[in-house]
Motif scaffolding. Sequence first.
Motif, short mmCIF file in Angstrom:
data_model
loop_
_atom_site.label_atom_id
_atom_site.label_comp_id
_atom_site.label_asym_id
_atom_site.label_seq_id
_atom_site.Cartn_x
_atom_site.Cartn_y
_atom_site.Cartn_z
N VAL A 74 0.85 -1.18 0.00
CA VAL A 74 0.00 0.00 0.00
C VAL A 74 0.89 1.23 0.00
O VAL A 74 1.89 1.30 0.72
CB VAL A 74 -0.94 -0.01 1.23
N ILE A 75 0.52 2.20 -0.83
CA ILE A 75 1.28 3.44 -0.97
C ILE A 75 0.34 4.63 -0.78
O ILE A 75 -0.87 4.48 -0.85
CB ILE A 75 1.96 3.51 -2.36
N ASP A 76 0.91 5.80 -0.55
CA ASP A 76 0.11 7.00 -0.37
C ASP A 76 -0.34 7.61 -1.69
O ASP A 76 -1.45 8.13 -1.78
CB ASP A 76 0.88 8.07 0.41
N ASP A 77 0.53 7.56 -2.71
CA ASP A 77 0.28 8.31 -3.94
C ASP A 77 0.78 7.50 -5.14
O ASP A 77 1.99 7.36 -5.33
CB ASP A 77 0.99 9.66 -3.84
N TRP A 100 -11.61 0.40 -6.30
CA TRP A 100 -11.03 -0.02 -5.03
C TRP A 100 -9.60 0.49 -4.84
O TRP A 100 -8.90 0.08 -3.93
CB TRP A 100 -11.09 -1.53 -4.89
N GLY A 101 -9.18 1.41 -5.70
CA GLY A 101 -7.86 2.02 -5.53
C GLY A 101 -7.18 2.32 -6.85
O GLY A 101 -7.71 2.04 -7.93
N ARG A 102 -6.03 2.92 -6.74
CA ARG A 102 -5.19 3.25 -7.90
C ARG A 102 -3.93 2.40 -7.79
O ARG A 102 -3.30 2.35 -6.74
CB ARG A 102 -4.85 4.74 -7.88
N PHE A 103 -3.57 1.73 -8.88
CA PHE A 103 -2.51 0.73 -8.84
C PHE A 103 -1.38 1.04 -9.81
O PHE A 103 -1.60 1.58 -10.89
CB PHE A 103 -3.08 -0.66 -9.20
N MET A 119 -4.93 3.39 -1.70
CA MET A 119 -6.27 3.09 -1.23
C MET A 119 -7.23 4.21 -1.62
O MET A 119 -6.84 5.37 -1.66
CB MET A 119 -6.30 2.90 0.28
N PRO A 120 -8.51 3.87 -1.91
CA PRO A 120 -9.48 4.92 -2.22
C PRO A 120 -9.83 5.71 -0.96
O PRO A 120 -9.64 5.20 0.16
CB PRO A 120 -10.68 4.14 -2.73
N PRO A 121 -10.33 6.91 -1.12
CA PRO A 121 -10.76 7.65 0.07
C PRO A 121 -11.84 6.88 0.81
O PRO A 121 -12.67 6.22 0.20
CB PRO A 121 -11.35 8.96 -0.51
N ARG A 122 -11.80 6.95 2.12
CA ARG A 122 -12.78 6.19 2.92
C ARG A 122 -13.92 7.07 3.32
O ARG A 122 -13.85 8.18 3.56
CB ARG A 122 -12.11 5.61 4.14
#
Length: 122
Positions: A74-77, A100-103, A119-122
């Motif tokens: 998992v990464i921030d950006d 479900w996120g950016r990969f 991760m997508p915003p929660r």
Amino acid sequence: MDMKIELVAIPVTDVDRAKSFYVDQVGFHADHDYVLSPELRFVQLTPPGSACSVVLGVGITEMAPGSQKGVQMVIDDADAAHAELSGRGVECSGVDEQDWGRFVYFADPDGNTWSLQQMPPR
């Protein structure tokens, strides 16, 4: 009962080439490199900020080189990760946008594959 993953084996053909790739290009920290015998070399590397490390070496795993697929971090950006990896010469995918996120995806020189997820915003 707590269970924590602390070490994941990465099967490689050339330990020095793999260590250089993960440390110099991907940015992992080199924690240990012990040659215990001609049949056993233990190289532990840790991604920045991770509680889990990887191990590669000689006599570490019976998996075929390149057979570890889809280890995920998992990464921030995702954009920053893509820019940093590309700038270090790592061949990686563009940013893959999902609900479900950016990969960002990449493989090591043996074909072991990695997924970086913002991760997508929660």
